[in-house]
Design an enzyme around this catalytic site. Structure first.
Site, mmCIF file in Angstrom:
data_model
loop_
_atom_site.group_PDB
_atom_site.id
_atom_site.type_symbol
_atom_site.label_atom_id
_atom_site.label_comp_id
_atom_site.label_asym_id
_atom_site.label_seq_id
_atom_site.Cartn_x
_atom_site.Cartn_y
_atom_site.Cartn_z
ATOM 1 N N CYS A 266 0.798 -1.239 0.000
ATOM 2 C CA CYS A 266 0.000 0.000 0.000
ATOM 3 C C CYS A 266 0.825 1.281 0.000
ATOM 4 O O CYS A 266 0.726 2.080 -0.923
ATOM 5 C CB CYS A 266 -0.937 0.006 1.207
ATOM 6 S SG CYS A 266 -2.230 -1.230 1.076
ATOM 7 N N LYS A 269 3.050 2.332 -3.091
ATOM 8 C CA LYS A 269 2.186 2.516 -4.262
ATOM 9 C C LYS A 269 1.260 3.722 -4.074
ATOM 10 O O LYS A 269 1.087 4.531 -4.984
ATOM 11 C CB LYS A 269 1.357 1.237 -4.440
ATOM 12 C CG LYS A 269 0.460 1.206 -5.636
ATOM 13 C CD LYS A 269 0.074 -0.215 -5.964
ATOM 14 C CE LYS A 269 -0.944 -0.784 -5.002
ATOM 15 N NZ LYS A 269 -2.324 -0.358 -5.257
#
Ligand code: UDX
Length: 445
Positions: A266, A269
């Site tokens: 997470c 990105k």
């Protein structure tokens, strides 16, 4: 309530199992038949504490089933979650092709005259919902009755089940009262048992809450990692600085742990995607680029500490404790350990690692990485130990035993997780993150 989950990844499968556990009738769909075969047997294809037990229970009871095809999946759920991957492209933007493909497939299977709430749960840039709605509007047959909503997840790997059943908050972004009512009904059992606040917004706001939350948490980590660099040059201790800062409730103690930086599926990105989307919208969100840069430097700093301690790495042996991007997961995506291991190997070191669950996967990703069967064995003949992931079991390692196995008693603790005093007492020189290097009093090391 009838629910469909498309995409049986970390988010989708946990969501599906938890919604079935609280009493909903859930159908799961995924393009990967091998994942579905495992789920059909009540087994998860990845490691996540508590998920196996939950899946076993809901598959046995029939509350979680596998869809035969997309039409059956779309025919089943009043709420249809899109939980497919949004991998990063080279420029930081997420690849939304899978989201679009699912939207198209869903649109083509929408039944006539029955309401369907198509809900994005994958983390997507703000205004993706508009695009999803556009695709469905183009592809759906006349008479289909649907709406697109956003319902971001905030689950952490390693505690995803608890985070889903006992969330901090439930955020839903809808375009109508009917969509909102569907999601309120869906989450009612979870809201009742957890007392979590339910925040209802428009769709774009919900999408943005997710990106802004993850980017802010990543910013806290990079901030404290920069403070750690200043601590190292000034003799201060970042652990105490973080505590002193965190006692101010406006700052808070969480996510101020200095270390090798953030990894996982997470934060890296999402920081890149949020910066990219902001740029597309004409906003220069420069702080996010710095956050990513500092995070990268945190990994390099670990390698520099090993070099500092050992001078040349050629022919040296480094024992690595932990590989997964954080404890209690086998996930290696963006794991700092992978970059660190590659850099050490490139400098000519032998790297022998141990991780309770992620070893085999890491060895496949990093040519030359060797694995030990037990944690203590990484110390055998090693010139330095590097702790990369703070698995709880590493706290039980006996410094004296490790010392007796090693060529040089050097510990680089990239998570400030081990008891530095105990290691120094056993003869180690300990380099943590953002704290002074500690060595035995006789200075002979
Ligand atoms: C994160 C968010 O927490 C979650 O809400 C979101 O839905 C998905 O992304 P996750 O990636 O599972 O969850 O891990 P998290 O526990 O948040 O940790 C992320 C990374 O930050 C890890 O690599 C961890 O080691 C690192 N970290 C965390 C720090 O370096 N310091 C800290 O103080 C906290």
């Amino acid at each position: 309530m009838r629910v469909t989950v498309i995409g049986a990844g970390h988010v989708g499968l946990v969501t599906a199992a938890c919604l079935a556990h609280v009493g909903h009738d859930v159908v799961v769909d995924d393009d990967d038949a091998s994942k579905l075969d495992l789920i059909r047997e009540g087994r998860s294809w990845f490691f996540e504490p508590g998920l196996q037990e939950l899946l076993g229970e809901v598959v046995r009871s029939g509350r979680l089933r596998i869809a035969g095809d997309k039409a059956e999946a779309v025919g089943h759920g009043t709420v249809i979650f899109i939980c497919v991957g949004t991998p990063s492209r080279g420029d930081g933007s997420p690849n939304l092709a899978y989201v679009e493909a699912v939207a198209r497939e869903v649109a083509r299977s929408l039944p006539e005259g029955e309401f369907r709430l198509v809900c994005e749960k994958s983390t997507v840039p703000v205004q993706t919902g508009e695009r999803v709605a556009q695709v469905i509007a183009r592809e759906a047959r006349p008479g289909a009755d649907w709406e697109v909503a956003s319902n971001p997840e905030f689950l952490r790997e390693g505690s995803a089940v608890v985070d889903t059943l006992d969330p901090d908050r439930v955020v839903v972004g809808t375009a109508s009262e009917r969509g909102l009512a569907a999601l309120r009904e869906l989450y009612q059992p979870i809201l009742e048992r957890s007392g979590a606040p339910f925040l209802a917004t428009d769709r774009a706001t919900a999408e943005l809450i997710k990106h802004a939350s993850n980017a802010f948490l990543a910013t806290k980590i990079s901030f404290i990692n920069s403070v750690a660099r200043v601590c190292e040059r000034s003799g201060a201790d970042v652990e105490l600085v973080a505590r002193g800062m965190g006692l101010d409730p406006r700052i808070g103690v969480h996510f101020l742990k200095a270390g090798a930086g953030y990894g996982g599926s997470c934060f890296p990105k999402d920081v890149a995607a949020f910066a990219h989307r902001s740029r597309e919208l004409g906003v220069d969100f420069g702080i996010l680029n710095e956050v990513a840069k500092i995070n990268h430097e945190a990994r390099r700093a670990v390698v520099d500490k090993v070099r500092d301690a050992l001078w040349h790495l050629d022919g040296k042996r480094v024992g690595m404790l932990g590989l997964s991007f954080k404890p209690n997961t086998d996930d290696l995506r963006e794991a700092p350990s992978i970059d660190v291991a590659r850099d050490l190997l490139a400098d000519g070191a032998r790297v022998v690692a141990y991780d309770p669950v992620a070893g085999d996967l890491a060895a496949r990703q990093v040519p030359g990485l060797e694995l030990a069967d037990k944690a203590a064995e990484v110390a055998d003949g090693a010139h330095a130990l590097v702790l990369m992931t703070e698995w709880a079991e590493f706290s039980d390692l006996d410094p004296a035993d490790l010392r007796s196995r090693m060529a040089y008693p050097i510990l680089v603790d990239a998570r400030n997780a081990l008891d530095a005093e105990a290691f120094v007492a056993a003869g180690f020189t300990v380099a943590g993150v953002g704290r002074p290097v500690r060595a035995p009093a006789d200075g002979s090391r």
